[in-house]
Scaffold this active site. Structure first.
Site, PDB file in Angstrom:
ATOM      1  N   GLU A   1       0.824  -1.208   0.000  1.00 18.59           N
ATOM      2  CA  GLU A   1       0.000   0.000   0.000  1.00 18.59           C
ATOM      3  C   GLU A   1       0.863   1.263   0.000  1.00 18.59           C
ATOM      4  OE1 GLU A   1      -2.960   2.499   2.721  1.00 18.59           O
ATOM      5  OE2 GLU A   1      -3.110   0.343   3.071  1.00 18.59           O
TER       6      GLU A   1
ATOM      7  N   SER B   1      -8.647  -9.507   6.276  1.00 21.28           N
ATOM      8  CA  SER B   1      -8.626 -10.309   5.043  1.00 21.28           C
ATOM      9  C   SER B   1      -8.886 -11.790   5.327  1.00 21.28           C
ATOM     10  CB  SER B   1      -7.286 -10.128   4.319  1.00 21.28           C
ATOM     11  OG  SER B   1      -6.217 -10.194   5.229  1.00 21.28           O
TER      12      SER B   1
END
Length: 330
Positions: free
Chosen positions: A136, A277
């Site tokens: 990210e 996740s």
């Protein structure tokens, strides 16, 4: 917990809510499944779609091919970008290789990218709080590399230099520890009193909610188990948050097989949660494993309601195989 001595029958599990899948992960995983249904295998995915071993393996079985670099994707194929986002150079590479792309970047990450672009246009120095090497961070930094300096935690603040202390703004990776990030921001504000804050907090709602929930578990649990993969930033943070909040012990496991029975010694109350996740099937496996060892009493500890959903990437509403073929003929 009081001063009562625990009887063997009083072993319990406190299950955090919210836990597991966030809206951005849910969207990204469904996007891969839909793309496979709609266009057939293979669908190439640049980097792990989300940071979870089980999810990646499950999608591989269905025909997704995970690659590290765009260069590994054959021309005229479909490539999907992961939930963590990519730098503009990656979009350019995909165009050069004549690839049809599906962008599964989480909308909350896209928001940070847009902030980076906007502040760079206004010629600010941008201090990006995050972990070096995380996908990210690489993606966000790539939006304005000449304006962005990475700040990796409070101890990194001493090394930060800017061109003009009156034109500085901070942004952050979405999956950090809320407390540590604010510590870093405070240290930056001491150094640059005119430091501007982003219009809204960059740390995502799901990261914050899961950390609040784990703090609550830590109050009563003798052991906190976080289900998540070793490369999942938000999952690692939850272990740290649990320990900071007073849990005597906390461990990160991918699934029940990774639990060490020795951790249960003298443990009456197990706190259980999972990263953003992580599919619930993995948590269910841990609940079963604990039940077999006498922790049959499961109580949900609820700290927030989550109702956020994101619509699927718009590219799934087009015929990408035809577009890919057309691109490769150009």
């Amino acid at each position: 917990m009081g001063g009562m001595t625990a009887t063997p029958g009083s072993r319990r599990v406190l299950l955090a809510a919210p836990r597991g899948y966030c809206a951005g992960v849910d969207r990204a995983v469904i996007a891969v499944e839909k793309a496979l249904e709609q266009y057939g295998a293979p669908i190439y995915v640049r980097h792990e779609i989300v940071h979870n071993k089980y999810v990646v393996q499950t999608l591989e079985k269905k025909g997704a091919i995970f690659v590290e670099e765009t260069a590994e994707v054959p021309e005229g194929s479909i490539v999907m970008f992961s939930a963590h986002g990519v730098a503009p150079t990656v979009h350019a590479e995909a165009a050069e290789r004549k690839l049809a792309t599906i962008d599964a970047t989480c909308p909350l990450v896209t928001k940070v990218h847009k902030e980076a672009v906007r502040f760079a246009k206004e010629d600010f120095d941008i201090l990006l709080i995050g972990h070096e090497g995380h996908e990210e961070v690489i993606g966000t930094s790539g939006e304005a590399p000449e304006h962005i300096t990475l700040v990796d935690g409070p101890e990194d603040v001493a090394n930060v230099e800017v061109r003009d202390p009156d034109k500085v703004v901070w942004l952050s990776q979405t999956t950090l520890s809320v407390d540590e990030t604010m510590e870093t921001v405070d240290a930056l504000k001491n150094k640059f009193p005119n430091l501007l804050s982003p219009p809204s907090d960059d740390i995502c709602y799901a990261t914050q909610n899961r950390q609040i929930a784990v703090k609550k578990l830590a109050e009563d649990a003798d052991l906190v188990i976080v289900v998540g993969s070793k490369n999942s930033s938000n999952s690692i943070r939850m272990v740290e948050v649990a320990l900071d909040a007073g849990a005597p012990a906390s461990h990160l496991v991918d699934n029940a097989d990774e639990i060490d029975e020795a951790w249960l010694e003298g443990v009456t109350t197990v706190g259980l949660t999972s990263g953003a996740s992580v599919p619930d099937v993995l948590v269910d496996g841990v609940i079963e494993w604990l039940a077999e060892r006498g922790y049959g009493d499961v109580e949900t500890v609820k700290t927030a309601e989550e109702s956020i959903t994101f619509s699927l990437p718009k590219e799934l509403r087009r015929d990408l195989r035809a577009e890919a073929a057309e691109l490769s003929q150009r």
